[in-house]
Design a protein around this motif. Sequence first.
Motif, PDB file in Angstrom:
ATOM      1  N   GLY A 359       0.859  -1.180   0.071  1.00  0.00           N
ATOM      2  CA  GLY A 359      -0.101   0.099  -0.080  1.00  0.00           C
ATOM      3  C   GLY A 359       0.723   1.357  -0.084  1.00  0.00           C
ATOM      4  O   GLY A 359       0.242   2.479   0.118  1.00  0.00           O
ATOM      5  N   GLY A 360       2.229   1.123  -0.326  1.00  0.00           N
ATOM      6  CA  GLY A 360       3.075   2.530  -0.080  1.00  0.00           C
ATOM      7  C   GLY A 360       3.014   2.948  -1.374  1.00  0.00           C
ATOM      8  O   GLY A 360       2.432   2.581  -2.366  1.00  0.00           O
ATOM      9  N   THR A 361       3.645   4.399  -1.448  1.00  0.00           N
ATOM     10  CA  THR A 361       3.586   5.022  -2.718  1.00  0.00           C
ATOM     11  C   THR A 361       4.754   4.491  -3.507  1.00  0.00           C
ATOM     12  O   THR A 361       5.910   4.014  -3.001  1.00  0.00           O
ATOM     13  CB  THR A 361       4.100   6.292  -2.353  1.00  0.00           C
ATOM     14  N   PRO A 362       4.704   4.443  -5.051  1.00  0.00           N
ATOM     15  CA  PRO A 362       5.739   4.187  -5.675  1.00  0.00           C
ATOM     16  C   PRO A 362       7.197   4.773  -5.545  1.00  0.00           C
ATOM     17  O   PRO A 362       8.084   3.885  -5.565  1.00  0.00           O
ATOM     18  CB  PRO A 362       5.359   4.430  -7.101  1.00  0.00           C
ATOM     19  N   ARG A 363       7.037   5.821  -4.921  1.00  0.00           N
ATOM     20  CA  ARG A 363       8.358   6.698  -4.596  1.00  0.00           C
ATOM     21  C   ARG A 363       8.973   5.959  -3.508  1.00  0.00           C
ATOM     22  O   ARG A 363      10.193   5.714  -3.570  1.00  0.00           O
ATOM     23  CB  ARG A 363       8.061   7.879  -4.304  1.00  0.00           C
ATOM     24  N   SER A 364       8.358   5.649  -2.475  1.00  0.00           N
ATOM     25  CA  SER A 364       8.842   4.893  -1.276  1.00  0.00           C
ATOM     26  C   SER A 364       9.319   3.640  -1.539  1.00  0.00           C
ATOM     27  O   SER A 364      10.282   3.158  -0.864  1.00  0.00           O
ATOM     28  CB  SER A 364       7.755   5.027  -0.089  1.00  0.00           C
ATOM     29  N   VAL A 365       8.575   2.883  -2.303  1.00  0.00           N
ATOM     30  CA  VAL A 365       9.048   1.679  -2.745  1.00  0.00           C
ATOM     31  C   VAL A 365      10.095   1.425  -3.498  1.00  0.00           C
ATOM     32  O   VAL A 365      11.055   0.696  -3.249  1.00  0.00           O
ATOM     33  CB  VAL A 365       7.936   0.785  -3.586  1.00  0.00           C
ATOM     34  N   LEU A 502      16.367  -4.451  -8.083  1.00  0.00           N
ATOM     35  CA  LEU A 502      16.376  -3.518  -8.866  1.00  0.00           C
ATOM     36  C   LEU A 502      15.278  -3.585  -9.907  1.00  0.00           C
ATOM     37  O   LEU A 502      14.454  -2.504 -10.177  1.00  0.00           O
ATOM     38  CB  LEU A 502      17.719  -3.436  -9.794  1.00  0.00           C
ATOM     39  N   LEU A 503      14.755  -4.637  -9.972  1.00  0.00           N
ATOM     40  CA  LEU A 503      13.506  -5.113 -10.808  1.00  0.00           C
ATOM     41  C   LEU A 503      12.155  -4.365  -9.960  1.00  0.00           C
ATOM     42  O   LEU A 503      11.381  -3.778 -10.686  1.00  0.00           O
ATOM     43  CB  LEU A 503      13.199  -6.559 -11.165  1.00  0.00           C
ATOM     44  N   VAL A 504      12.019  -4.745  -8.734  1.00  0.00           N
ATOM     45  CA  VAL A 504      10.955  -4.288  -7.810  1.00  0.00           C
ATOM     46  C   VAL A 504      11.184  -2.688  -7.702  1.00  0.00           C
ATOM     47  O   VAL A 504      10.057  -1.991  -7.869  1.00  0.00           O
ATOM     48  CB  VAL A 504      10.961  -4.636  -6.615  1.00  0.00           C
ATOM     49  N   ALA A 505      12.344  -2.031  -7.748  1.00  0.00           N
ATOM     50  CA  ALA A 505      12.510  -0.589  -8.022  1.00  0.00           C
ATOM     51  C   ALA A 505      11.864   0.027  -9.231  1.00  0.00           C
ATOM     52  O   ALA A 505      11.499   1.040  -9.378  1.00  0.00           O
ATOM     53  CB  ALA A 505      13.970  -0.029  -7.691  1.00  0.00           C
ATOM     54  N   ALA A 506      12.189  -0.927 -10.248  1.00  0.00           N
ATOM     55  CA  ALA A 506      11.869  -0.344 -11.473  1.00  0.00           C
ATOM     56  C   ALA A 506      10.261  -0.523 -11.799  1.00  0.00           C
ATOM     57  O   ALA A 506       9.528   0.158 -12.508  1.00  0.00           O
ATOM     58  CB  ALA A 506      12.495  -1.012 -12.799  1.00  0.00           C
ATOM     59  N   LEU A 507       9.790  -1.561 -11.037  1.00  0.00           N
ATOM     60  CA  LEU A 507       8.347  -1.845 -11.156  1.00  0.00           C
ATOM     61  C   LEU A 507       7.678  -1.923  -9.791  1.00  0.00           C
ATOM     62  O   LEU A 507       7.482  -2.662  -9.341  1.00  0.00           O
ATOM     63  CB  LEU A 507       8.030  -3.195 -11.701  1.00  0.00           C
ATOM     64  N   SER A 509       4.935  -1.289  -8.455  1.00  0.00           N
ATOM     65  CA  SER A 509       3.480  -1.641  -8.127  1.00  0.00           C
ATOM     66  C   SER A 509       3.587  -2.943  -7.778  1.00  0.00           C
ATOM     67  O   SER A 509       2.562  -3.670  -7.166  1.00  0.00           O
ATOM     68  CB  SER A 509       2.763  -1.605  -9.647  1.00  0.00           C
ATOM     69  N   ILE A 510       4.708  -3.925  -7.980  1.00  0.00           N
ATOM     70  CA  ILE A 510       4.733  -5.200  -7.466  1.00  0.00           C
ATOM     71  C   ILE A 510       4.391  -5.279  -6.136  1.00  0.00           C
ATOM     72  O   ILE A 510       3.844  -6.009  -5.512  1.00  0.00           O
ATOM     73  CB  ILE A 510       6.077  -6.022  -8.127  1.00  0.00           C
ATOM     74  N   ALA A 511       5.409  -4.425  -5.417  1.00  0.00           N
ATOM     75  CA  ALA A 511       5.515  -4.500  -4.181  1.00  0.00           C
ATOM     76  C   ALA A 511       3.920  -3.684  -3.441  1.00  0.00           C
ATOM     77  O   ALA A 511       3.491  -3.947  -2.325  1.00  0.00           O
ATOM     78  CB  ALA A 511       6.707  -3.796  -3.324  1.00  0.00           C
ATOM     79  N   ALA A 512       3.665  -2.644  -4.283  1.00  0.00           N
ATOM     80  CA  ALA A 512       2.796  -1.540  -3.525  1.00  0.00           C
ATOM     81  C   ALA A 512       1.441  -2.317  -3.557  1.00  0.00           C
ATOM     82  O   ALA A 512       0.321  -2.128  -2.705  1.00  0.00           O
ATOM     83  CB  ALA A 512       2.527  -0.325  -4.558  1.00  0.00           C
ATOM     84  N   ARG A 513       1.327  -3.724  -4.288  1.00  0.00           N
ATOM     85  CA  ARG A 513      -0.083  -4.277  -4.454  1.00  0.00           C
ATOM     86  C   ARG A 513      -0.305  -5.249  -3.154  1.00  0.00           C
ATOM     87  O   ARG A 513      -1.494  -5.840  -3.049  1.00  0.00           O
ATOM     88  CB  ARG A 513      -0.054  -4.999  -5.654  1.00  0.00           C
ATOM     89  N   LEU A 514       0.874  -5.528  -2.545  1.00  0.00           N
ATOM     90  CA  LEU A 514       0.507  -6.363  -1.269  1.00  0.00           C
ATOM     91  C   LEU A 514      -0.452  -5.654  -0.335  1.00  0.00           C
ATOM     92  O   LEU A 514      -0.621  -4.562  -0.063  1.00  0.00           O
ATOM     93  CB  LEU A 514       2.035  -6.481  -0.682  1.00  0.00           C
ATOM     94  N   PRO A 515      -0.856  -6.475   0.798  1.00  0.00           N
ATOM     95  CA  PRO A 515      -1.774  -5.777   1.837  1.00  0.00           C
ATOM     96  C   PRO A 515      -0.848  -4.860   2.374  1.00  0.00           C
ATOM     97  O   PRO A 515       0.139  -5.027   2.633  1.00  0.00           O
ATOM     98  CB  PRO A 515      -2.308  -7.123   2.547  1.00  0.00           C
TER      99      PRO A 515
END
Length: 732
Positions: A359-365, A502-507, A509-515
Amino acid sequence: MMRFRHMRDRHPIRTRLTAAARSLFSTRLATSLAMALCVGVPPAGPTFSADIVSPGATVRLLQGGTDISGQARLGLEIDLRPGWKTYWRSPGDGGFPPEIDTSASSNVAEVGVGWPAPHRQAFMGLETIGYDGDVVFPLDVRLTDPGAPARIDVRGAVYVCSDICTRVEIAFAADIGPGIVGRDADAARIETFRALVPRTAEQEGITLGGAEIIQASGGPELRVVATARTPFGEPDLLVEADAPLAFGTPRLRFADDRRRVEITAPLTLPLPEGTDGTATPLRLTLLDGSRAVEAHVQATAAPPPGGVGEDWQVDGHGDVVRLMGILATALLGGLILNLMPCVLPVLSLKLLSAARHGGGTPRSVRAGFLASAAGILFSFLVLATAMVGLKLAGATIGWGIQFQQPLFLVLLVVLLTLFSANLLGLFEIPLPRLLADKFGGSGGKEGSLAGHFATGAFATLLATPCSAPFLGTAVGFALARGALEIYLVFAALGLGLALPYLLVAALPSIAARLPRPGRWMLTLRRLLAVPLVLTAVWLLSILSIQTGVIVAALITLLMVALGSVLSGIDQGSSRRSTTAAVAALSLVAAAVLAPLAVTVPQTVSDAPARTATEVNWSHFQASEIAERVRAGEVVFVDVTADWCITCKVNERMVLADPDVTRRLNRPGVTPMLADWTRPDPAISTYLQAFGRYGIPFNVVYGPAALDGIVLPELLTRDRVLQALDAALGRVS
């Protein structure tokens, strides 16, 4: 009758001594000769064969028996006291070689003396060449009439030195010939040192180029180029020549992945006027770990060399392409390292890091995962710096060798305890306000950037005992070369390990979609602490092997106490928290000092380390491999360590396979176990001979594989069985 005696005037290098050094050496030699009247044992009769004992050494004649051709095998053993040394046939700047006279023998046509490979020694500020500890000079006696009895008479002297030099006179006699059997123990000792006598270059798979005298800026030099089928480690070249040539310690320059070396030795004496040093017969002895070769050549003149240099520096475009290929290999090896068992405990921290971003912002992820990647890259560059420093200091270097050090293991156990206690909720340490603002909070729902950075750095530490496919090739290339290559390759390895971050940093939304983080994370944190606790227990088991059970048990008790103390840091008054913090630091200090305070004898056992397999392992002896292969055997070498997780996976998944175990236990197959849990220079040298600096490492030798078949880091049942067949010349 043969009279084998090295006279002093055959060693012109002694003229290098300065007047002061000559005076000092003459004084000590005079003292030695005076002592020889007391400690030297003169001939007492034609049959005197008892051991000769002097203050510096015991000298004895070993009798190994007579072979079917009628040639007797004897050995002159010099068992040196600690701190004493003796000399090779060309002793260097000082000292004298053994004097062996067999002219009084009967029915003896010829006596050949074998000279085991020596090493350079420092003595009174001079460089000498010889031995310390124990050495046996094999004596091959050819009889005039093999069917008749014979008597060998060995007289002469050996020279042994510590802070004084002593001439020890020898006189031995032995009956040899038909019906006279040698001693088995003597025969084994003789053959052990016969295996150390340099062989021909062809027998060792080494080619020695011609010896050329070149005119360098610093004066004349001898240049020899050697090539080998397997990479060189740290070779040395000993040059023997009659006057007026004498040579110093050589310089080395490698090429072709260390399979080619240019050896340059400076002339240490000025050439006589009107001569260029060519047309002089030379005797070259090339030493490289367990390999030793000898060749007779003649020096020729040559123009100043262009130099072979390091591979990628030699021929521009092609070598740059090769370097780029190695960097790509390192990148792939680092990526695969994410899947290796060593990194699995860090999965707890990775999962928790990802969950915090729910649920975090893309910038913080993006910022959090970039910080983790930065921690990985930073740690790899620290490792590279350590490797460069150790290499410049002449120390042993390799991938994962820090796990051979008890202090490093204790520090990792402390870190794992802290991480585990944190995940279990025993304590939280908020960052100071200034750092909290700078790094993005003190541990809120998205965590601090400093925490993510630490996670990446910790992942690197736990990854180092694993060797993934492609990683060994890249690390071996880097550590065999200079600082630039080491930094480039280690940076590529770090980038490969950091690619998932680096892959998650580039995308993001992968982590941001977690609960979103909530109470469910408390349960997740406790579950994820379990792999870290188990890793700490595993490290303590390795520590018990290196330092003993008492030290490991003490560290365990200190860590349990540390966990209890940490639970009081965040509770109660400020004074209580301060007291708890001081107590925690005291426990950490006690844990770090424990391995230093308890001294454990570091004995080397002849028995191989225990493994989970039923293979009848023998103790690793590099000098025995060639002898066993020449006898038609297959030798399987497994270089392993208790801290090497990949090694243990190979052991349980492949080497414990019933088919593999049966093949390794067959007659004619010798499985050798090289245990690198503790530092072992012999194993380090063996690995470096193949250009390897990490484990697991497995090689199969046989009559059809004299140089060995190197197996991949991750073994498979079929690959091992195929290599065993190929070593015997069977094509499946």
